[in-house]
Enzyme design. Structure first.
Site, PDB file in Angstrom:
ATOM      1  N   CYS A   1      -3.926  -1.173  18.686  1.00  0.00           N
ATOM      2  CA  CYS A   1      -3.991  -0.885  17.262  1.00  0.00           C
ATOM      3  C   CYS A   1      -2.705  -0.179  16.829  1.00  0.00           C
ATOM      4  CB  CYS A   1      -5.244  -0.069  16.966  1.00  0.00           C
ATOM      5  SG  CYS A   1      -5.538   0.284  15.238  1.00  0.00           S
TER       6      CYS A   1
ATOM      7  N   ASP B   1      -9.599 -10.650  13.493  1.00  0.00           N
ATOM      8  CA  ASP B   1      -8.816  -9.515  12.991  1.00  0.00           C
ATOM      9  C   ASP B   1      -7.825  -9.998  11.933  1.00  0.00           C
ATOM     10  OD1 ASP B   1      -7.538  -7.108  12.631  1.00  0.00           O
ATOM     11  OD2 ASP B   1      -6.651  -7.031  14.629  1.00  0.00           O
TER      12      ASP B   1
ATOM     13  N   HIS C   1     -10.943  -6.927  16.173  1.00  0.00           N
ATOM     14  CA  HIS C   1      -9.980  -5.856  16.379  1.00  0.00           C
ATOM     15  C   HIS C   1     -10.639  -4.766  17.227  1.00  0.00           C
ATOM     16  CE1 HIS C   1      -6.519  -3.330  15.060  1.00  0.00           C
ATOM     17  NE2 HIS C   1      -7.389  -2.350  15.250  1.00  0.00           N
TER      18      HIS C   1
END
Length: 296
Positions: free
Chosen positions: A186, A234, A265
């Site tokens: 991330c 995502d 995600h």
């Protein structure tokens, strides 16, 4: 491994959580939206327990594992916050120089999942170092909501410089073979892309998991080979990929992109229902094989 079950949770709940976790939705709105699902018959306790992390689920390698040794180490960061700190894990009983890997957390500080990732790397023969961006504020506070709020208050440029300083610190470790890899998740995936772009000679290999690219003006500097790990569901991160891929191609960067079908995600994080065991294990196998190829 016992993990939260996600099969019955609507996809929109994962999408809302992603927006909430990345500052695109406040907590009240997020909880109200979940409450709407609860009114349709989904248990609120099941929804929140699945979406919010339970780090007891994320330990794959014990901190007491006899094959590794872990310590917390400080490093100088003159262009960042002055001093940084991270979690250093080294394989025991290894006399030879070893490859080193920087492990970069999400947008909430050095939580137990990221520390476990560092241990996983050390368990298979790498020296791993996981810095904590929140160290200037006292370190990861023990829960992700507070950690996320803390990181949002910090100067982003200084955080980036702290990770850059951590990379130099690790690369020059006494037992380093001089080849540095980086893996991040991330926000940490963004930092991997940033490190590859800000100093062309720094990384020998980078693996960003669902991370956005560095600013366009820096991408021309990228020389390190990359494995780009993306999740099919995502949309927020995937929308940045076509332009990034074009720049990588134009600059002759060695890269491979893997798109993990049906994954959200955060699919590698085994503390929430976003975890996808099959895809996470495949992505991790590819990561280790790549580091073995490029760093040893």
């Amino acid at each position: 491994m016992n993990t939260p079950q996600s099969d019955h949770i609507p996809q929109e709940a994962f999408d809302w959580y992603d927006e909430y976790a990345h500052g695109l939705m406040d907590r009240r709105t997020f909880m109200n939206k979940l409450g709407g699902l609860a009114a349709l018959g989904f248990s609120m306790s099941v929804l929140t327990s699945a979406l919010l992390p339970n780090y007891a689920l994320a330990e794959q390698v014990s901190f007491n594992d006899e094959d590794i040794k872990s310590t917390y180490e400080e490093f100088d960061s003159p262009d960042g916050h002055g001093t940084g700190r991270g979690y250093l894990v080294v394989p025991k009983n290894r006399d030879a120089k070893l490859p080193v890997v920087l492990v970069i957390h999400e947008n909430r500080g050095l939580n137990p999942y990221i520390e476990d990732v560092a241990r996983r790397l050390a368990k298979v023969g790498f020296i791993a170092f996981a810095p904590d961006a929140l160290f200037p504020l006292g370190g990861y506070p023990g829960n992700d909501d507070e950690g996320r709020a803390m990181q949002e208050t910090m100067d982003r440029a200084k955080i980036q410089n702290d990770f850059l300083a951590a990379a130099y610190f690790l690369k020059s470790h006494d037992n380093s073979n001089g080849k540095l890899g980086a893996v991040g998740f991330c926000f940490g995936g963004y930092i991997v892309n940033y490190l590859a772009a800000v100093d062309a000679s720094l990384l020998s290999a980078g693996v960003p998991f669902y991370g956005t690219p560095a600013s366009k003006n820096l991408r021309k500097n990228i020389k390190a080979p990359l494995i780009i790990q993306l999740a099919e569901l995502d949309k927020r991160v995937n929308d940045t990929w076509p332009e990034y891929e074009q720049d990588l191609k134009e600059n002759g960067v060695e890269y491979t992109m893997h798109m993990y079908k049906g994954a959200n995600h955060g699919f590698h994080n085994d503390s929430t229902a976003r975890y996808d065991e099959v895809n996470a294990e495949l992505a991790w196998q590819r990561t280790i094989e790549f580091f073995n190829e490029k760093l040893t």
